[in-house]
Design an enzyme around this catalytic site. Structure first.
Site, PDB file in Angstrom:
ATOM      1  N   HIS A   1      80.278  60.702  52.136  1.00 26.09           N
ATOM      2  CA  HIS A   1      81.222  61.455  51.291  1.00 26.09           C
ATOM      3  C   HIS A   1      82.689  61.286  51.691  1.00 26.09           C
ATOM      4  O   HIS A   1      83.577  61.849  51.066  1.00 26.09           O
ATOM      5  CB  HIS A   1      80.834  62.935  51.205  1.00 26.09           C
ATOM      6  CG  HIS A   1      81.175  63.771  52.401  1.00 26.09           C
ATOM      7  ND1 HIS A   1      82.308  64.557  52.446  1.00 26.09           N
ATOM      8  CD2 HIS A   1      80.548  63.957  53.583  1.00 26.09           C
ATOM      9  CE1 HIS A   1      82.334  65.211  53.610  1.00 26.09           C
ATOM     10  NE2 HIS A   1      81.274  64.852  54.311  1.00 26.09           N
TER      11      HIS A   1
ATOM     12  N   CYS B   1      87.230  71.421  58.242  1.00 29.03           N
ATOM     13  CA  CYS B   1      85.980  71.890  58.847  1.00 29.03           C
ATOM     14  C   CYS B   1      86.190  73.068  59.771  1.00 29.03           C
ATOM     15  O   CYS B   1      85.241  73.709  60.177  1.00 29.03           O
ATOM     16  CB  CYS B   1      85.316  70.762  59.614  1.00 29.03           C
ATOM     17  SG  CYS B   1      85.134  69.325  58.588  1.00 29.03           S
TER      18      CYS B   1
HETATM   19  N1  PMP Z   1      83.380  63.578  62.180  1.00 27.93           N
HETATM   20  C1  PMP Z   1      84.583  63.472  61.612  1.00 27.93           C
HETATM   21  C2  PMP Z   1      85.661  62.721  62.304  1.00 27.93           C
HETATM   22  C3  PMP Z   1      84.810  64.047  60.352  1.00 27.93           C
HETATM   23  O1  PMP Z   1      86.006  63.936  59.779  1.00 27.93           O
HETATM   24  C4  PMP Z   1      83.751  64.744  59.724  1.00 27.93           C
HETATM   25  C5  PMP Z   1      83.952  65.417  58.370  1.00 27.93           C
HETATM   26  N2  PMP Z   1      85.003  66.335  58.336  1.00 27.93           N
HETATM   27  C6  PMP Z   1      82.522  64.832  60.370  1.00 27.93           C
HETATM   28  C7  PMP Z   1      82.367  64.226  61.591  1.00 27.93           C
HETATM   29  C8  PMP Z   1      81.359  65.553  59.741  1.00 27.93           C
HETATM   30  O2  PMP Z   1      80.831  64.784  58.714  1.00 27.93           O
HETATM   31  P1  PMP Z   1      79.751  65.352  57.667  1.00 27.93           P
HETATM   32  O3  PMP Z   1      80.524  66.166  56.708  1.00 27.93           O
HETATM   33  O4  PMP Z   1      79.160  64.126  57.048  1.00 27.93           O
HETATM   34  O5  PMP Z   1      78.742  66.103  58.430  1.00 27.93           O
END
Ligand code: PMP
Length: 379
Positions: free
Chosen positions: A204, A325
């Site tokens: 994504h 996040c």
């Molecule tokens: N690692 C990094 C550097 C990210 O930017 C993200 C997404 N924000 C993730 C891990 C987590 O990825 P996912 O949404 O696929 O769990």
């Protein structure tokens, strides 16, 4: 025509490319088989599609299809890599090296390991966001069972010296894992050439669907499974495969391979225009190394402003304050803090992530809107 809403948060997630969606659609209803059904054509068809996607994903990063494990995303891939390596390492007292500015999807599994008695060293970064290779070498001990350092930072786009890190890990025979979620599909990279042992990434962030990602595990590197039941993905990640998602991920990788270089050039021009214009506002600073960073990312601090108020006043423009996040908490960004940015300035920072569908009109509009908001909030 003035754009209605402008999306400049492509580091949080990207829209699904219509060509990816088209490829996925038949796998929801017409070709809905379970890729693990060995006794009929519905299953064979699904399995064939998964294998094709596995080739497309592997091809983008210079891996072999057998080295790809499909997961639900990069968070799961990070957990699998980090816990999977540490579980299997024979050392009695185990030590892992990572970095203060990693994503929570690496930091949180590491914190869990710490609770279980593993020692973790979090390397600092300099004001540009880069680790010091000499410092890394000094921290490696006989107990070090893993080095986990991200490829490109999600908040600043800063790219770590991955080849040099891998060479050091190799010299001391320590497995090297990289969270490459923001880098894969954006810049050319080849796991073999770089000497990476494990690498996580996510569909994504590269115009594929949410809920699917992968872990590259170099041939010969052993990890323990973290999800058991059914033995899918050669026993390393059980669970019925998300066939439409995986098909979309494969297509997204193929498209990135074809147009990554054109996208990168075009977005660098737009990003530089945005950045140069906004940096003309007094008290505006750029965060992160100027060259060693992704071309579509910009992280700017606006002195004396409250980032949240600025975000509210920019309601037609989707950007983020720090990383999406961690948006549940109101802490200043740990990434900017790690780079020595004051809390006040960290709160006054915005992250811009341009993407494949960002237009020049949108950037012109965003510049005008941000400029007038900053001036208004300062008066
Ligand atoms: N690692 C990094 C550097 C990210 O930017 C993200 C997404 N924000 C993730 C891990 C987590 O990825 P996912 O949404 O696929 O769990």
């Amino acid at each position: 025509m003035k754009p209605g809403r402008v999306y400049l948060d492509n580091n949080a997630t990207t829209p699904v490319d219509p060509r990816v969606l088209e490829e996925m659609l038949p796998f929801f209803n017409e070709r809905f088989g379970n890729a693990a059904s060995r006794n009929h054509a519905f299953g064979w068809e699904a399995d064939e599609a998964v294998q094709h996607a596995r080739e497309q994903v592997a091809e983008l990063i210079g891996a072999s299809p057998k080295e790809i494990i499909f997961t639900s995303g990069a968070t799961e891939a990070n957990n699998l890599a980090i816990k999977g390596i540490v579980d299997l390492s024979g050392e009695e007292s185990k030590h892992v090296i990572s970095c203060q500015t990693e994503h929570k999807a690496v930091l949180d599994p590491l914190h869990q390991l710490e609770i279980a008695g593993v020692q973790v060293t979090y390397l600092p970064v300099d004001q540009d966001g880069l680790i010091d290779l000499a410092e890394l070498e000094k921290k490696i001990t006989n107990q070090t069972v893993l080095i986990s350092l991200m490829y490109a930072n999600n908040e600043t786009g800063v790219i770590q010296p991955i080849k040099e890190i891998a060479a050091l890990a190799n010299k001391y025979n320590v497995p090297f894992m990289s969270d490459a979620t923001q880098a894969v599909g954006k810049i050319p990279l080849d796991v073999d050439e770089l000497g990476i042992d494990l690498m996580s990434f996510s569909a994504h962030k590269m115009y594929g669907p949410k809920g699917v990602g992968a872990l590259f595990v170099k041939k010969g590197v052993k990890i323990s499974s973290q999800i058991d039941g059914g033995g899918h993905e050669r026993g390393m990640r059980s669970g019925t495969l998300n066939v439409p998602g995986i098909v979309g991920f494969g297509k997204a990788c193929e498209l990135c391979q074809q147009q990554m270089s054109d996208d990168e050039k075009r977005l660098k021009k737009l990003r530089d225009q945005l950045e140069q214009q906004l940096l003309q506002l007094s008290g505006t600073h750029g965060n992160g190394h100027n060259e060693q960073r992704l071309s579509h990312v910009s992280n700017l601090s606006f002195e004396g402003l409250d980032g949240e108020k600025l975000l509210l006043s920019l309601n037609e423009i989707a950007v983020s304050q720090g990383s999406a996040c961690t948006s549940a908490t109101v802490e200043p960004s740990h990434v900017l803090r790690g780079m020595g940015v004051s809390d006040e300035l960290a709160f006054a920072s915005l992250r811009f992530g341009l993407g494949r569908f960002t237009t020049k009109e949108e950037i012109d509009f965003a510049i005008e809107k941000i400029r007038s908001s900053v001036i208004e909030l300062r008066t």
